[in-house]
Every structure is written in structure tokens, then in C-alpha cells.
Write a protein that holds these residues in place. Structure first.
Motif, PDB file in Angstrom:
ATOM      1  N   ILE A  59       4.568  -8.741   0.987  1.00 43.03           N
ATOM      2  CA  ILE A  59       4.115  -9.898   0.227  1.00 43.03           C
ATOM      3  C   ILE A  59       3.053 -10.545   1.088  1.00 43.03           C
ATOM      4  O   ILE A  59       3.360 -11.172   2.083  1.00 43.03           O
ATOM      5  N   ALA A  60       1.818 -10.389   0.729  1.00 42.29           N
ATOM      6  CA  ALA A  60       0.688 -10.847   1.530  1.00 42.29           C
ATOM      7  C   ALA A  60       0.832 -10.248   2.934  1.00 42.29           C
ATOM      8  O   ALA A  60       0.947  -9.049   3.088  1.00 42.29           O
ATOM      9  N   LEU A  61       0.882 -11.073   3.969  1.00 40.73           N
ATOM     10  CA  LEU A  61       0.842 -10.513   5.317  1.00 40.73           C
ATOM     11  C   LEU A  61       2.192 -10.036   5.807  1.00 40.73           C
ATOM     12  O   LEU A  61       2.272  -9.234   6.732  1.00 40.73           O
TER      13      LEU A  61
ATOM     14  N   ASN B 160       8.628 -14.223  -7.011  1.00 40.03           N
ATOM     15  CA  ASN B 160       7.429 -14.479  -7.788  1.00 40.03           C
ATOM     16  C   ASN B 160       6.181 -14.017  -7.057  1.00 40.03           C
ATOM     17  O   ASN B 160       5.254 -13.508  -7.679  1.00 40.03           O
ATOM     18  N   ASN B 161       6.156 -14.185  -5.754  1.00 37.16           N
ATOM     19  CA  ASN B 161       4.999 -13.691  -5.013  1.00 37.16           C
ATOM     20  C   ASN B 161       4.884 -12.179  -5.114  1.00 37.16           C
ATOM     21  O   ASN B 161       3.792 -11.621  -5.165  1.00 37.16           O
TER      22      ASN B 161
ATOM     23  N   VAL C  10       6.135 -10.289  -7.610  1.00 37.79           N
ATOM     24  CA  VAL C  10       5.984  -9.839  -8.982  1.00 37.79           C
ATOM     25  C   VAL C  10       4.768 -10.432  -9.676  1.00 37.79           C
ATOM     26  O   VAL C  10       4.208  -9.837 -10.585  1.00 37.79           O
ATOM     27  N   GLY C  11       4.343 -11.592  -9.240  1.00 34.39           N
ATOM     28  CA  GLY C  11       3.426 -12.367 -10.055  1.00 34.39           C
ATOM     29  C   GLY C  11       1.973 -12.345  -9.661  1.00 34.39           C
ATOM     30  O   GLY C  11       1.210 -13.157 -10.119  1.00 34.39           O
ATOM     31  N   SER C  12       1.557 -11.430  -8.819  1.00 38.35           N
ATOM     32  CA  SER C  12       0.145 -11.462  -8.451  1.00 38.35           C
ATOM     33  C   SER C  12      -0.696 -11.047  -9.638  1.00 38.35           C
ATOM     34  O   SER C  12      -0.380 -10.111 -10.349  1.00 38.35           O
ATOM     35  N   THR C  13      -1.756 -11.778  -9.883  1.00 38.52           N
ATOM     36  CA  THR C  13      -2.544 -11.547 -11.092  1.00 38.52           C
ATOM     37  C   THR C  13      -3.571 -10.443 -10.928  1.00 38.52           C
ATOM     38  O   THR C  13      -3.754  -9.617 -11.801  1.00 38.52           O
ATOM     39  N   PHE C  14      -4.266 -10.429  -9.794  1.00 33.99           N
ATOM     40  CA  PHE C  14      -5.418  -9.534  -9.693  1.00 33.99           C
ATOM     41  C   PHE C  14      -5.164  -8.299  -8.848  1.00 33.99           C
ATOM     42  O   PHE C  14      -6.042  -7.505  -8.644  1.00 33.99           O
ATOM     43  N   GLY C  15      -3.967  -8.172  -8.365  1.00 32.64           N
ATOM     44  CA  GLY C  15      -3.722  -6.996  -7.550  1.00 32.64           C
ATOM     45  C   GLY C  15      -2.933  -5.952  -8.324  1.00 32.64           C
ATOM     46  O   GLY C  15      -2.659  -6.108  -9.499  1.00 32.64           O
ATOM     47  N   GLU C  16      -2.547  -4.896  -7.633  1.00 29.76           N
ATOM     48  CA  GLU C  16      -1.825  -3.856  -8.347  1.00 29.76           C
ATOM     49  C   GLU C  16      -0.374  -4.287  -8.576  1.00 29.76           C
ATOM     50  O   GLU C  16       0.185  -5.047  -7.821  1.00 29.76           O
ATOM     51  N   ARG C  17       0.235  -3.778  -9.655  1.00 31.48           N
ATOM     52  CA  ARG C  17       1.598  -4.136 -10.013  1.00 31.48           C
ATOM     53  C   ARG C  17       2.478  -2.914  -9.796  1.00 31.48           C
ATOM     54  O   ARG C  17       2.228  -1.854 -10.361  1.00 31.48           O
TER      55      ARG C  17
ATOM     56  N   TYR D  14       5.797  -1.904 -10.674  1.00 33.54           N
ATOM     57  CA  TYR D  14       6.897  -2.343 -11.510  1.00 33.54           C
ATOM     58  C   TYR D  14       8.252  -1.890 -10.990  1.00 33.54           C
ATOM     59  O   TYR D  14       9.246  -2.590 -11.160  1.00 33.54           O
TER      60      TYR D  14
END
Lengths: 299, 407, 299
Positions: free
Chosen positions: C81-83, C251-252, C254-261, C263
Motif C-alpha cells: 500500500i503505497a510505500l 480502502n487504500n 482496494v480504492g486506488s482510482t488511477f492505478g492497477e486493480r 481484485y
């Protein structure tokens, strides 16, 4: 015990105990409502502003298509969700009351959706309704060519898809409330009814369920609160779409609070929601408290 | 009592050391949580840590950044502001500046010669009333079209399309060959992007500026754009409402669709699936090769902060983020374009190269984000979405969009 | 209906009944409804066990070729999740640290309020209660700005205490309602006897009324435990980064908008996040129903 009869010491203890209630009710709830009302008369955008624009926000609100349809959708959900849950919950409670085996399994299965947050269950529901991915595709591949289950892609039916997901999530707790009430009904009643030749369905629907008034009242209150707060399921399952075909008031408010930097409009919408809810509920609560104090007259 | 000068010295040094340690903590709120984005942010964090600071990461996903921005504002109002916070170019932070909530970066700007260094339009976005309030870190553009070369070849499309008209012709051929022409995600923001791309394709810079700067949606050109936009619906499949953008990109990658309107972040999806630009997939700017390059992308703002050493940390961060080395490292990982023109841009692929060219030729354009408020933008996208998803007439749609602009 | 049915209602033992068409019909109904309820869970579990290419193929109901329990391990301890690449486990302990005290405190306050309001008549108490019941309908997002302002004044914004207080504020209406309804059904004679015995406000509460409300304590605890565990927004805004609950981590992820998902990892992470409330409902469903029987169904 009447206040005047109480010694001072007890009065002090009572008031100390009620302090959290007072602080919460007055500072948090009343304070927020007053703040919202104040902001709804201002031009606040991202940050609160202290100016006065009269009814401008309310005018804009009712000129906004998205808001008007959100209210309509809330009305549709009020019927679909509330009645849907009450009906399904009743059926589930009545059937489980029939001394079935594996009752605890059924109970768990019906209750678990409430334990899960809609943030991802909403996504699953979106997939289920997708014509290419979900149930429609699955059934068609199995041979049922004309099966159709793509409510979320059509503006006319998407709100019902949302309602279905909400019924899925909420029926369990209503079932639990009704089942508990059913368990409190004397077994003798069924024996007497059977002797009179009353069939089981009629027994339930004419004799038992009417006795469950208070349980239904409680369930209804909880459903009403959940209905007004409907946000997660719409945000995740449909995003309010297609277009604005599944928009709901809570989502409208949050979108304008957070994404669109317009807390003035969001506050106006909140005030409208509050007025609507209060108008509907206050007579109800008043009637209930009258009923209760009649009951307590015996106390 | 004898004063041990050594002890005194040690205490003084320790005191300075403590202050120095405090001085370097930087809590940064951003919404780059997914793989590719995180790799980019790591470049910043590593460099900051190497320079003696401590990067305290605070990622908050959701809503395209709306939640992160909300938390930033709430915390600033609550007295516990972060050191730095991500925003997009545009009006999102305008009010915060007006309320005096952000530190200005004038000394960093003077030192880095931002007046000369930054392209005009980028400067306009971060320099308000003569003071700098944000550090720009990249350049994204949303008006791209991506396509699967194999799908087009199979459909008999001879030449890669480079304009919208060519794209319509190609889509007809793709449709005839039995493949879904346009991969689409029916969400408000995606519908908005598609519409703005069609707007640029129809009337170029003049129409775009007339719409978003003059807030004037009258005129035949706007109407034509609205009609062309709705024409796209014939090429879109029934399952598009609500579809996530990356699932639509996946359709193009897998050859299940021909085209997609999406910003340059879509490139990351192709690269993840090991596809190469120019080989398996192609790209063109919706407005044509000489399209004005509407500015998109990210900046960092620095809320006023009382914590000890915060001001120093903020300055250090700002200098770092805009430094040439960081611009190259960050943007390479992110797939966006550096905002400095004086760095080595030779390694970029053909899609990014077009963006670089746009900067060089000074074709940058303010985007709608910078010209209208988030509220108006939301209302405009509502109108676009309603038109796309219903049988609303073109006239009613134009009227709705026009009034939305005036919010 | 006498009000002395406070003791738990005995679950009726299933008698050996014949497999009549009616019985078959009952089981058919319950099983089909169960399928409806289990469908989303099935999709979630199945997706969480697939590989990335399998997920991309989007065959929703297909069982994975090779169930990858490693997805769950990855979601728990190594998903990035990010870094940070520590999965969502960090949030787990934060959630525990928040949920347990917040549940205990909000349930206690609800019981205290219910006790004070039903046995110690007070005009102000009833008014405050009425205000708070209406306040339950205030969209809670609207309350965020005012609460941030209050907490800032109090100097404890964005600390562990602020998230505790927030959960108490938002739990208070439902908790107070539940306990008030419960105590209203307790006969006044009991209370009078305790007073005659010399009991004061606190003694009667702590030694008599609180222990007596055990069924409702269980219901309230279950509701608060799951509600607070699933909370996202308040944890994000009021808890401070050191105390972010698991839902924020989820949420961090699962919920990133512009990155890859991803599932499959998202679903695994969601199931892991939901395990605590699911377990609570699974193991205590029976008590939940009994507790409701004892309390919420009366008027």
C-alpha cells in the motif's frame, strides 16, 4: 420517582450521569444541526464562510436535477427496501420458527451480510448484475438464453438493483428481531388454534403477526435510519449512475461536501433531509411516547 | 559547581541535533497507493530520506483524491496539518490560499529560478497573486485515445488513425469485423474525459477556451461536439455503465475492443501487460497531432504548520521535488512528463514524446480544472452523464451544460 | 403479555416431524433464500483464491484452477500500500485497540442513559432523549466539520481519544434506545424495592440493573463491535495516522482510482478485514436473537 421527591444527592448523581447524554445531544447533534443551518444560508465552498445569501442555496438545490431525482429514488427505496425487508424478514422468521434442523446455520447465513461493509460487497453486486460477467452471462451459458439480469445498466431499473442489494444486507437483522418476538409467543396459542381447525399459515398471518406490533415498530425505525443513510451501496455499486439514475440524497450531500468543495449546498441538502425526516417522524415518536406513558401509568 | 564545558557543548550539540531531527520529519498526504504510483512516490521518499530527512508516508486512496484532500483540509482546520499534501493543478486549493492556510514558496522559487524554468501555463496555476503556493511535480494529459493494433489490422484499417474523424471510420470497420469498437467505462469522470476529448477534436483550443474560460456553451461548434459525443454511443457495449476504467483498458489489451478514450495513465496498464507502444498498441491525441495539451497532473501544497522544523522540511521537500534528478526519476516510474524542460527526455516512448513536444512548442493549455470550480466541473459532468445515459435531446443537453458552467 | 418474560426464551427442540410436502416446502424456501444470501460471499471467496490472469478472464463463478491461499497471506502481510509492503495486518491491531474500548464505553453509556431515563423521571432527560433520537437521522458526514472544530477547541483532535469520543457520540442514540426499551419493561416494583433497601443511584445501577440487562448488553456489544469495526470515515478523519483502523488500510488497498486493480488480493483483504465481525455473528448469533427477544421487541 418524581423529581421533587428526590433528595439533592440523588439529583446530583442523576445529572452527573446524564452529562454525557447532554453534551452529546446538545454540542454534537444540536450544535451540528445549527451549524448546518447557518452554513446553508451562506456561500461556503471549500471552507465555511460567514456571509449571508438568503435562500440562494435552497433555490439552487431545487433547480438541480440530480437532487430532485435523488429524492425520488429515496422514495422508491423506501418502498422497495423497507417493505422488501419486512416481508422477507417475516417470511424467514416464520419459516425458521418451524423447528427446522440447522437453525443456527440458517440464522448465521441470514445475518452475516450485515457484518460486512458494503465497500466490497457492493463491488460484488455490481459484478453480479453485469451482463457480461455476472448472473445473466452464467445462466445464458448454461443454456437459459433469455435470462436477463442486467438491471444496473439500464437507468430505469438500476435503483431496483440497489434496493435488492440493500434487502440482501438488511433482512437478517429484521429477521432476528421478528424471530425473537415470535419465540415469545405462547405455544399454547398454536395448540388452541389447531384444535379450532385453523391452518398454520392463517394462524401466523391472522393471529400471530398482529401481536408483533412493537417488534415491527422497532424494525421499522432501524430500517428508516438505514434508508436515510444509504450511501455506501450506491457509491460502490453504481456510483449513482448510469447518469444519475441511482443517486440518493446522502451521496449527493457527501459528493458536494468532499469532492465538489461546496459545503453550502451540501448543508442546504442536509437541512432539507432533516426537515423531511422530522416531519415524518415526529408525529410517530410522539404517538409512541404517548403509548409508552400509558403503559408506564401502571409504574 | 564547575561548569563542564564539554558537557555544555554536548548538551548544545544534542539540543541542535534534536532540533535537527525534528526539522526533518515530513508527513506527506497523497493518494498514490497502487503499484506503479507507489514506485514513483518511493523515489521522492528515498531521496528525501537520503538528504537527511524522514519521509512519513500517509497515503489515502479513494475518490480520485477527494478523500485525501478532505482529510488534508480537515486536519489543517483541526490544527494538525500535514507537512505536505497532494492536490491536482487547478482550483482545488484556491480557497485554501485565499484563507491563508498555505505557506508560500517564494524563496524556494527564487532559488530555483521558477520564473524562468516553468512553462507559462504551469506557472499560472501555482502562482496566485504573485506568490508561489505549490510545487508542480508532473504533467498528465487526459485527452488520449488508445487502440489495439492487431484488432485494427484485422478489421482492415490501413493507417493508424490520428484524428477523431479517422477514428470514426476505423471504428466502423472494427464493428464490421465483429469486435467491439469502443471500450467504455460508464462513470461520470470517464464520460467527462471523453466529452472533453471530443470537444478538443471538434473545435480545438478556441472551442475549449470558449467553453471553459468564457463559460459560453452557445454556438454551433459546441452543439456539433455534443452530437459527435452521442454518436460514440453506437460503438459502446451494453455492459459499459459503471465499468472501471482499467477494465475497459483490459478490453483493449485483450483484443476484445478496439479503442479507448483515456488519459496517459492508461499506458501503465499496457506496460504491466508487457505491451509496447507502437507494437501491440498505439496512441494518439484526441485533438490531433497539434492538439493543445491541457494540463493535468499533480502538485504539492504546504499547509501552514506550527510544528518545529516544519517550515524547513517544507522548503527541503519543495526543492527536492522539482530538482532535475527527481523529476526524471519520479516521472519515469509514474509514466507522466517532467515539468522541467531542461532535463534529458530522450528515453520517453512515442506516446510521451508527443507530450514533450507540446511543451517544447508551447502548446500547453489550462484545463477545465483550472478554469472552473470543482463544483461547476461536477455539475458539468452531471449534465454530460445525463445526456449520455438518457434520451435527452441535444438542445436540452446543451442548455443543461451551459447552466452548469455558470455555477 | 406480561412483562416478566425477561429470562431467555428456551429454544424449542426440533421434534421428529414427518417429511410432508409442507416441510419440504419450508426447507426449499430456506435453502433458496440461503443461496441468495451466500452468492456474494461465494464470489468473494472464489475470486480471492484466483490468480491475476484468472481474474482478468472474468469468469465470476468458476472455481479457481489452483486455489491460491497465498493471496490471503499476501493481503495480510506483504501487499503493498503505497510505500509500505506490510499488508493490512498493521490496521488489525489498531482496529482492536479502537473497537474494544469504544464498544465498552458506548455500551456502558447507553445502559447508563437507559437506566437513568426509565427509572429516574426527569423532564430534561426525556427532552434530551428526544433530541438525540431525531439526531440519529442527521447525516453524519455533515457533523464532521463541527466536530473537528469542537475537538480542535478541546485540543485533542486527531488523537486516540478523539476517535473514541466520536464512536460514543454516534453510538449513543441506538444504544440509549435499546437500553431504554429494555428497562421500560422491567417492573417498577423491583426498582422501588431496591430504593427501600437503601440503594442510591449508582449502587442500583451497578449492582442490580446493569447485571440484569445482560441479554441486551450482549446485543448492544455485538452491534457496536461490528459497527465500529466496519467504520471507515471516522477512523480516517479522527483517529490520526498512528491509529488508522483496518478499514482505512483496506480502502487504500482496494480504492486506488488511477492505478492497477488486483481484485484477487482485494477480495482476500476484504475477507480478512471482515473476519472479526463475521466470527462475532457466527459464534454469538444465538445470543443475539435471545438478547433481542429480551429487549427490543417490547414497545
Amino acid at each position: 420517582m418524581k423529581p421533587r421527591q428526590r433528595p439533592k444527592r440523588l439529583n446530583l448523581a442523576l445529572h452527573a450521569a446524564l452529562l454525557p447524554l447532554a453534551i452529546t445531544a446538545l454540542l454534537a447533534y444540536v450544535g451540528s444541526v445549527i451549524w448546518s443551518i447557518r452554513i446553508s444560508f451562506s456561500s461556503s465552498k471549500l471552507l465555511p464562510r460567514n456571509d449571508w445569501v438568503g435562500l440562494a442555496q435552497f433555490e439552487r438545490l431545487f433547480e438541480t436535477d440530480r437532487w430532485i431525482v435523488s429524492l425520488q429514488h429515496l422514495g422508491i427505496l423506501a418502498v422497495v427496501y423497507v417493505i422488501g425487508v419486512l416481508v422477507l424478514g417475516t417470511l424467514m422468521a416464520v419459516f425458521i420458527d418451524q423447528q427446522v434442523r440447522g437453525e443456527s446455520w440458517f440464522r448465521t447465513i441470514f445475518l452475516y451480510p450485515y457484518a460486512m461493509s458494503f465497500v466490497v460487497t457492493g463491488l460484488v453486486w455490481q459484478w453480479l448484475f453485469n451482463p457480461n460477467l455476472g448472473l445473466q452471462n452464467a445462466f445464458r451459458q448454461m443454456g437459459w438464453e433469455s435470462f436477463s439480469f442486467d438491471w444496473t445498466v439500464h437507468p430505469e431499473t438500476v435503483i431496483y438493483a440497489v434496493g435488492l442489494a440493500m434487502v440482501w444486507q438488511g433482512s437478517g437483522t429484521t429477521m432476528a428481531i421478528l424471530l425473537a418476538a415470535l419465540r415469545g409467543v405462547d405455544e399454547e396459542q398454536w395448540k388452541a388454534a389447531r384444535l379450532d381447525g385453523v391452518s398454520k399459515p392463517r394462524y401466523y398471518f391472522s393471529l400471530v403477526l398482529p401481536q408483533l406490533g412493537p417488534a415491527y415498530a422497532t424494525a421499522f425505525m432501524l430500517l428508516a435510519v438505514a434508508l436515510v443513510r444509504t450511501f455506501d451501496v450506491v457509491a460502490v455499486m453504481t456510483g449513482g449512475g448510469p447518469g444519475d439514475a441511482s443517486e440518493v440524497p446522502a451521496k449527493f450531500i457527501i459528493d458536494h461536501l468532499f469532492g465538489r468543495n461546496n459545503i453550502g449546498l451540501a448543508s442546504a441538502a442536509s437541512v432539507v433531509m432533516l426537515i423531511t425526516v422530522f416531519t415524518v417522524l415526529t408525529p410517530l415518536l410522539y404517538w409512541r411516547s404517548k403509548v409508552q406513558s400509558r403503559k408506564q401509568a401502571g409504574h | 559547581m564547575k561548569f563542564h564545558s564539554k558537557t555544555l557543548l554536548a548538551l548544545v550539540v544534542a539540543g541542535f541535533g534534536a532540533a535537527a531531527v525534528h526539522a526533518q520529519n515530513a508527513e506527506v498526504i497523497h493518494w498514490w497507493t497502487s503499484g506503479g504510483e507507489a514506485a514513483a512516490v518511493k523515489e521522492f521518499a528515498a531521496a528525501y530520506n537520503k538528504a537527511g530527512g524522514k519521509w512519513v508516508d500517509n497515503p489515502i486512496a479513494g475518490g480520485g483524491g477527494a478523500q485525501a484532500r478532505t482529510v488534508t483540509i480537515n486536519r489543517t482546520m483541526g490544527g494538525d496539518a500535514p507537512t505536505a499534501a497532494q492536490f491536482n493543478y487547478g482550483k482545488q486549493y484556491e480557497e485554501a490560499i485565499n484563507e491563508g492556510l498555505l505557506s508560500n514558496l517564494d524563496d524556494v522559487a527564487a532559488k530555483g529560478n521558477w520564473d524562468k524554468l516553468l512553462p507559462e501555463k504551469i506557472k499560472a496555476s501555482i502562482k496566485i497573486k504573485g506568490h508561489y503556493y505549490a510545487v508542480p511535480v508532473n504533467l498528465h494529459n487526459e485527452n488520449w485515445v488508445w487502440f489495439n493494433k492487431a484488432v485494427l489490422a484485422k478489421a482492415g484499417v490501413a493507417k493508424d488513425p490520428t484524428t477523431l474523424d479517422e477514428m470514426f471510420a476505423a471504428m466502423d470497420k472494427v464493428k464490421a469485423s465483429g469486435v467491439q469498437p469502443l471500450a467504455f467505462g460508464g462513470q461520470g469522470w470517464q464520460e467527462g474525459i471523453t466529452f472533453r476529448s471530443v470537444l478538443l477534436a471538434t473545435g480545438g483550443k478556441d472551442l475549449y477556451m470558449k467553453t471553459f474560460k468564457d463559460k459560453d456553451a452557445s454556438g454551433p461548434q459546441f452543439r456539433k461536439a455534443v452530437e459527435s459525443f452521442k454518436k460514440l454511443k453506437d460503438y459502446v457495449d451494453a455492459g459499459s455503465p459503471g465499468r472501471d476504467w482499467n477494465l475497459a483498458t483490459a478490453m483493449v489489451i485483450e483484443g476484445k475492443a478496439g479503442f479507448q478514450f483515456m488519459g496517459d495513465w492508461a499506458k501503465g496498464e499496457f506496460v504491466s501487460a508487457n505491451k509496447t507502444a507502437g507494437k501491440e498498441f498505439g496512441c494518439f491525441m484526441a485533438g490531433g497531432p497539434k492538439m493543445p495539451y491541457a494540463i493535468g497532473g499533480d502538485v504539492f501544497v504546504f499547509p501552514k504548520n506550527d510544528k518545529p522544523g516544519a517550515a524547513a522540511a517544507q522548503k527541503k521537500l519543495a526543492e527536492l521535488m522539482i530538482s532535475p534528478a527527481m523529476q526524471v526519476a519520479f516521472n519515469n516510474k509514474k509514466g507522466s512528463i517532467p515539468i522541467r524542460t531542461d532535463v534529458d527526455l530522450s528515453g520517453v516512448d512515442i506516446c510521451a514524446a508527443a507530450g514533450v513536444q507540446a511543451i517544447k512548442e508551447n502548446r500547453l493549455l489550462e484545463s477545465d480544472n483550472e478554469l472552473i470550480s470543482p463544483d461547476a466541473k461536477g455539475a458539468f459532468e452531471d449534465a454530460v452523464s445525463k445526456f449520455w445515459n438518457s434520451s435527452q435531446s441535444v438542445d436540452d443537453a446543451v442548455k443543461a451544460m451551459a447552466s452548469a458552467l455558470k455555477r | 403479555m406480561n412483562a416478566t418474560t425477561q429470562t431467555s426464551v428456551p429454544a424449542r427442540r426440533p421434534k421428529r416431524t414427518l417429511l410432508t410436502p409442507a416441510r419440504i416446502g419450508i426447507y426449499a424456501f430456506l435453502l433458496s433464500v440461503s443461496a441468495f444470501f451466500l452468492l456474494p460471499l461465494y464470489v468473494m471467496v472464489v475470486t480471492s483464491l484466483k490468480t491475476a490472469p484468472e481474474v482478468r478472464q472474468a469468469m465470476l463463478f468458476a472455481w479457481p484452477a489452483n486455489p491460491q491461499f497465498s493471496n490471503w497471506a499476501e493481503a495480510w502481510s506483504s501487499a503493498c500500500i503505497a510505500l509500505q509492503c506490510n499488508g493490512i495486518q498493521g490496521g488489525f491491531w489498531n482496529s482492536v485497540r479502537i473497537v474494544i474500548p469504544a464498544t465498552a464505553l458506548s455500551v456502558f453509556l447507553g445502559a447508563l442513559n437507559g437506566y437513568a431515563l426509565s427509572f429516574w423521571r426527569s423532564k430534561w432527560g426525556d427532552i434530551l432523549f428526544g433530541i438525540m433520537m431525531l439526531g440519529a437521522f442527521v447525516p453524519f458526514q455533515v457533523m464532521i466539520y463541527p466536530l473537528v472544530a469542537w475537538f480542535r477547541l478541546g485540543g485533542f483532535y486527531n488523537t486516540y481519544w478523539s476517535i473514541l469520543i466520536v464512536h460514543c457520540i454516534f453510538g449513543m442514540p441506538l444504544m440509549t434506545l435499546l437500553f431504554r426499551n429494555y428497562y421500560v419493561a422491567v417492573p417498577q416494583e423491583l426498582f422501588k424495592a431496591a430504593r427501600i433497601d437503601g440503594g442510591g443511584f449508582w449502587r442500583i445501577f451497578l449492582q442490580l440493573m446493569l447485571p440484569m440487562a445482560t441479554p441486551m448488553l450482549i446485543v448492544a456489544t455485538i452491534l457496536q463491535l461490528t459497527g465500529i469495526w466496519n467504520d471507515y470515515l471516522f477512523g480516517l478523519i479522527f483517529a490520526g495516522q498512528d491509529n488508522y483502523p483496518m478499514t482505512v488500510q483496506l480502502n487504500n488497498l482496494v480504492g486506488s482510482t488511477f492505478g492497477e486493480r488486483r481484485y484477487h488480493i482485494d477480495m482476500a483483504a476484504t475477507i480478512l478485514t471482515s473476519i472479526v465481525p463475521l466470527a462475532v455473528y457466527f459464534f454469538s448469533g444465538r445470543w443475539f436473537v435471545r438478547g433481542i427477544a429480551a429487549g427490543a421487541v417490547k414497545g
